[in-house]
Write a protein that holds these residues in place. Structure first.
Motif, PDB file in Angstrom:
ATOM      1  N   CYS A  62       5.822   1.413  -6.311  1.00 40.85           N
ATOM      2  CA  CYS A  62       4.835   1.233  -5.250  1.00 40.85           C
ATOM      3  C   CYS A  62       4.026   2.519  -5.059  1.00 40.85           C
ATOM      4  O   CYS A  62       2.793   2.490  -4.985  1.00 40.85           O
ATOM      5  CB  CYS A  62       5.523   0.901  -3.928  1.00 40.85           C
ATOM      6  SG  CYS A  62       6.300  -0.697  -3.907  1.00 40.85           S
ATOM      7  N   GLU A  63       4.745   3.649  -4.981  1.00 44.69           N
ATOM      8  CA  GLU A  63       4.054   4.922  -4.739  1.00 44.69           C
ATOM      9  C   GLU A  63       3.125   5.283  -5.900  1.00 44.69           C
ATOM     10  O   GLU A  63       1.962   5.624  -5.696  1.00 44.69           O
ATOM     11  CB  GLU A  63       5.081   6.048  -4.521  1.00 44.69           C
ATOM     12  CG  GLU A  63       4.390   7.383  -4.346  1.00 44.69           C
ATOM     13  CD  GLU A  63       5.306   8.495  -3.886  1.00 44.69           C
ATOM     14  OE1 GLU A  63       6.296   8.201  -3.190  1.00 44.69           O
ATOM     15  OE2 GLU A  63       5.010   9.661  -4.216  1.00 44.69           O
ATOM     16  N   ARG A 215      -2.887  -1.539  -0.097  1.00 47.87           N
ATOM     17  CA  ARG A 215      -2.093  -2.180   0.953  1.00 47.87           C
ATOM     18  C   ARG A 215      -1.232  -3.309   0.359  1.00 47.87           C
ATOM     19  O   ARG A 215      -0.057  -3.455   0.676  1.00 47.87           O
ATOM     20  CB  ARG A 215      -3.041  -2.750   2.021  1.00 47.87           C
ATOM     21  CG  ARG A 215      -2.411  -2.986   3.375  1.00 47.87           C
ATOM     22  CD  ARG A 215      -3.475  -3.420   4.363  1.00 47.87           C
ATOM     23  NE  ARG A 215      -4.139  -4.659   3.947  1.00 47.87           N
ATOM     24  CZ  ARG A 215      -3.691  -5.876   4.243  1.00 47.87           C
ATOM     25  NH1 ARG A 215      -2.597  -6.020   4.964  1.00 47.87           N
ATOM     26  NH2 ARG A 215      -4.329  -6.952   3.844  1.00 47.87           N
ATOM     27  N   PRO A 218       2.237  -2.426  -2.545  1.00 41.47           N
ATOM     28  CA  PRO A 218       3.591  -2.119  -2.039  1.00 41.47           C
ATOM     29  C   PRO A 218       4.238  -3.301  -1.318  1.00 41.47           C
ATOM     30  O   PRO A 218       5.411  -3.606  -1.544  1.00 41.47           O
ATOM     31  CB  PRO A 218       3.352  -0.960  -1.064  1.00 41.47           C
ATOM     32  CG  PRO A 218       2.041  -0.402  -1.434  1.00 41.47           C
ATOM     33  CD  PRO A 218       1.243  -1.514  -1.995  1.00 41.47           C
ATOM     34  N   PHE A 373       0.948   4.927  -0.371  1.00 40.83           N
ATOM     35  CA  PHE A 373       2.319   4.511  -0.031  1.00 40.83           C
ATOM     36  C   PHE A 373       3.258   5.622  -0.481  1.00 40.83           C
ATOM     37  O   PHE A 373       3.122   6.145  -1.586  1.00 40.83           O
ATOM     38  CB  PHE A 373       2.686   3.211  -0.756  1.00 40.83           C
ATOM     39  CG  PHE A 373       4.116   2.769  -0.528  1.00 40.83           C
ATOM     40  CD1 PHE A 373       4.456   1.950   0.546  1.00 40.83           C
ATOM     41  CD2 PHE A 373       5.140   3.206  -1.363  1.00 40.83           C
ATOM     42  CE1 PHE A 373       5.776   1.565   0.764  1.00 40.83           C
ATOM     43  CE2 PHE A 373       6.462   2.827  -1.160  1.00 40.83           C
ATOM     44  CZ  PHE A 373       6.768   1.999  -0.093  1.00 40.83           C
TER      45      PHE A 373
END
Lengths: 502, 80
Positions: A62-63, A215, A218, A373
């Motif tokens: 995600c990051e 948005r 993640p 994120f």
């Protein structure tokens, strides 16, 4: 529009279903029998734990996918974080893992079909791979929306199976957790089933087509991981409740067998049918990923330029597709679905470790980088991901570890072929051949003089010394041919010749 | 293609064949399939299986690479 020119049309729900669909390989439903023989009914807990473990790395995905929103995912991230051999190795493992994953998915489909119709499993799987490679060479546009629709149907069918299975199991005796092979068996089953959750990272791969990716990615990744944990755990629980492990491990398609008990023949065919359709998408994704990764490695000059050739008419990396096809077919022809599963796990476990390492490195190297994120509890989460990956490696099948080790050796060889030069590599390989030849000749001498007894009870007709002498002769000759310089163009360093890089 | 190139290519091919055979043997020894019990055929004891697998795998790997290099160098690079 994204930087790649693709239209951003996948919303949160579609992206989530895309992640769920990425994991729905038919192979996942075929390997449950072997996993149950390793862990007993504790398999339910193991499936749940595997989901949690993969979620640790999903947080890193995600990051990184939101911080570096570029095509190539893992390979691109490690290139930004480390560069050099490390990024090449990441790309290499992505490529080999997708070869094994395509093979596993195709074998899984063949096993599922074989439950209803007798057929040759490896040949059916190879046919599936050939068809999808041809489709990929002709060029296919991402069919994410169609895939998500199929995923939705699979999820509904599996939910029906769980509900029916639950009702059916109420008539049977109670469920007790057991682990016939103890803790070792549980770890071995975890290492074996790790691949169950692979594919949710497809969301990161499809980032160019996702609306508001910072948005949505993640959230979609986390939600798809949660859905998969619930889905797989409940499917495994119901399957173990309705079918005894001794029966389950003998089935070519455990899910079809259990579904037939619960929902009848028609239900089993329906469930298998939708899983097969979803599995075809997994084969397609893996085959597409293989060629794209190989193309990227070649484009970045890690591999020979011919691999990044683009077909004039279809605009697809056809040479990379055909090169990958050779290896995929070779692995598939083994037909050993459990062994291929271990190979998939080896590749992805290392791939996951690299993703976590890239995250740690980038946090240190580029703390100012914009991160929409952030993985929580840094560095505990990525470190836990790396540690678990290493522990799982210890429980993989020894043969898969050796094949994986050889894959690393191939990677080293390919990398140094580009970096240190072709002629030095020829010298090194020639030396190894010569050494192997001399050693084999020594073994032949010992066998012939009876200093060491080579008993081949089943091969009395062929004296082992003759085989060894023939092998030694070829090895020595090949060693000499690799060591001697052939032409000024390919001159060795001692001749002052330029390294002739392949 | 000259005689030297043809002979060298033959050696390369044979070495690749040795490599592939070694890897197939490694696989068969490790899995000892019921239709072809290689361990019984070779009289191989259980404790040597992993070792044999490793040795055959490594020898097979290098033989294939070496064979490819011999063919590439003597049959193609020289021509270029």
């Amino acid at each position: 529009m994204s930087e790649s020119g693709l239209k951003r049309e996948l919303g949160f729900l579609t992206a989530t279903l895309f992640g769920v669909g990425g994991t729905l390989s038919a192979g996942n439903f075929v390997i449950l029998g072997h996993a149950a023989s390793l862990a007993g009914t504790s398999l339910v807990i193991i499936v749940f734990l595997c989901g949690i473990i993969s979620m640790l790395t999903m947080l890193s995905y995600c990051e990184l996918s939101t911080a570096i929103p570029k095509a190539g995912s893992e390979y691109t991230w490690s290139k930004v974080a480390f560069g050099g051999f490390f990024s090449f190795l990441t790309g290499w493992f992505q490529w080999t893992s997708n070869i094994f994953y395509a093979s596993l998915s195709a074998l899984g489909i063949a096993y599922m079909i074989s439950y209803f119709f007798p057929l040759n499993i490896p040949l059916t799987a190879v046919s599936i791979i050939l068809i999808f490679t041809l489709i990929n060479i002709r060029g296919v546009k991402s069919a994410a929306i169609a895939e998500t629709f199929v995923t939705l149907i699979v999820m509904v069918m599996l939910a029906l199976y769980v509900a029916d299975g639950w009702t059916y199991s109420l008539k049977l005796q109670g469920f007790e957790l057991n682990a016939p092979n103890g803790l070792w068996g549980c770890f071995a089953a975890t290492a074996f089933l790790f691949e169950l959750y692979l594919g949710a990272e497809a969301i990161a791969v499809a980032q160019a087509e996702i609306k508001d990716p910072e948005r949505v990615i993640p959230r979609a990744m986390i939600l798809s991981s949660l859905i998969l944990i619930v889905l797989y755990t409940s499917v495994v629980y119901v399957t173990l409740r309705v079918v005894p492990i001794e029966v389950l491990k003998e089935q070519t398609s455990p899910i079809a067998f259990a579904a037939e008990l619960v929902m009848g023949k028609a239900g089993a065919m329906l469930i298998s049918g939708v899983i097969i359709i979803a599995g075809l998408a997994a084969v397609n994704s893996a085959i597409m990923a293989q060629s794209r990764i190989l193309y990227a490695l070649s484009r970045d000059r890690y591999l020979p330029g011919v691999l990044s050739a683009i077909h004039g008419r279809f605009h697809s990396p056809h040479v990379a597709s055909l090169f990958s096809l050779i290896f995929t077919v070779a692995v598939t022809l083994l037909g050993a679905v459990n062994f291929v599963t271990y190979l998939v796990n080896f590749g992805f476990v290392i791939g996951f470790a690299f993703v976590n390492l890239s995250l740690i490195k980038l946090r240190k190297k580029k703390p100012w980088m914009r991160r929409p994120f952030k993985s929580p509890l840094f560095p505990v989460v990525p470190l836990a991901g790396i540690s678990i990956s290493i522990i799982l490696l210890l429980f993989l099948d020894k043969a898969a570890l050796i094949v994986g080790g050889e894959s690393i050796m191939f990677a080293l060889l390919a990398y140094y072929l580009r970096m240190v030069g072709y002629s030095r590599l020829r010298l090194a390989v020639g030396g190894i051949s010569l050494g192997t030849g001399v050693f084999t000749a020594f073994l032949a001498f010992m066998a012939e003089t009876r200093l060491v007894m080579f008993d081949l009870p089943g091969l009395k007709a062929i004296p082992p010394a003759y085989i060894l002498i023939s092998v030694a002769f070829i090895q020595v000759l090949a060693g000499i041919l690799n060591i001697v310089p052939t032409s000024p163009k390919s001159g060795h360093p001692k001749n002052g010749g330029e390294d002739n890089k392949v | 293609m000259g005689v030297k190139s043809v002979l060298a290519s033959l050696v390369g091919l044979l070495q690749i064949l040795i490599g592939v055979s070694a890897i197939i043997a490694a696989y068969l020894i490790y899995y000892n399939p019921s239709y072809f019990e290689v361990r019984t055929l070779l009289g191989l004891r259980g404790e040597y299986v992993a070792f044999s697998f490793l040795i055959l795998g490594v020898v097979g790997f290098f033989s294939i690479i070496s064979g490819i290099l011999v063919i590439h160098e003597w049959a193609f690079a020289r021509e270029g």
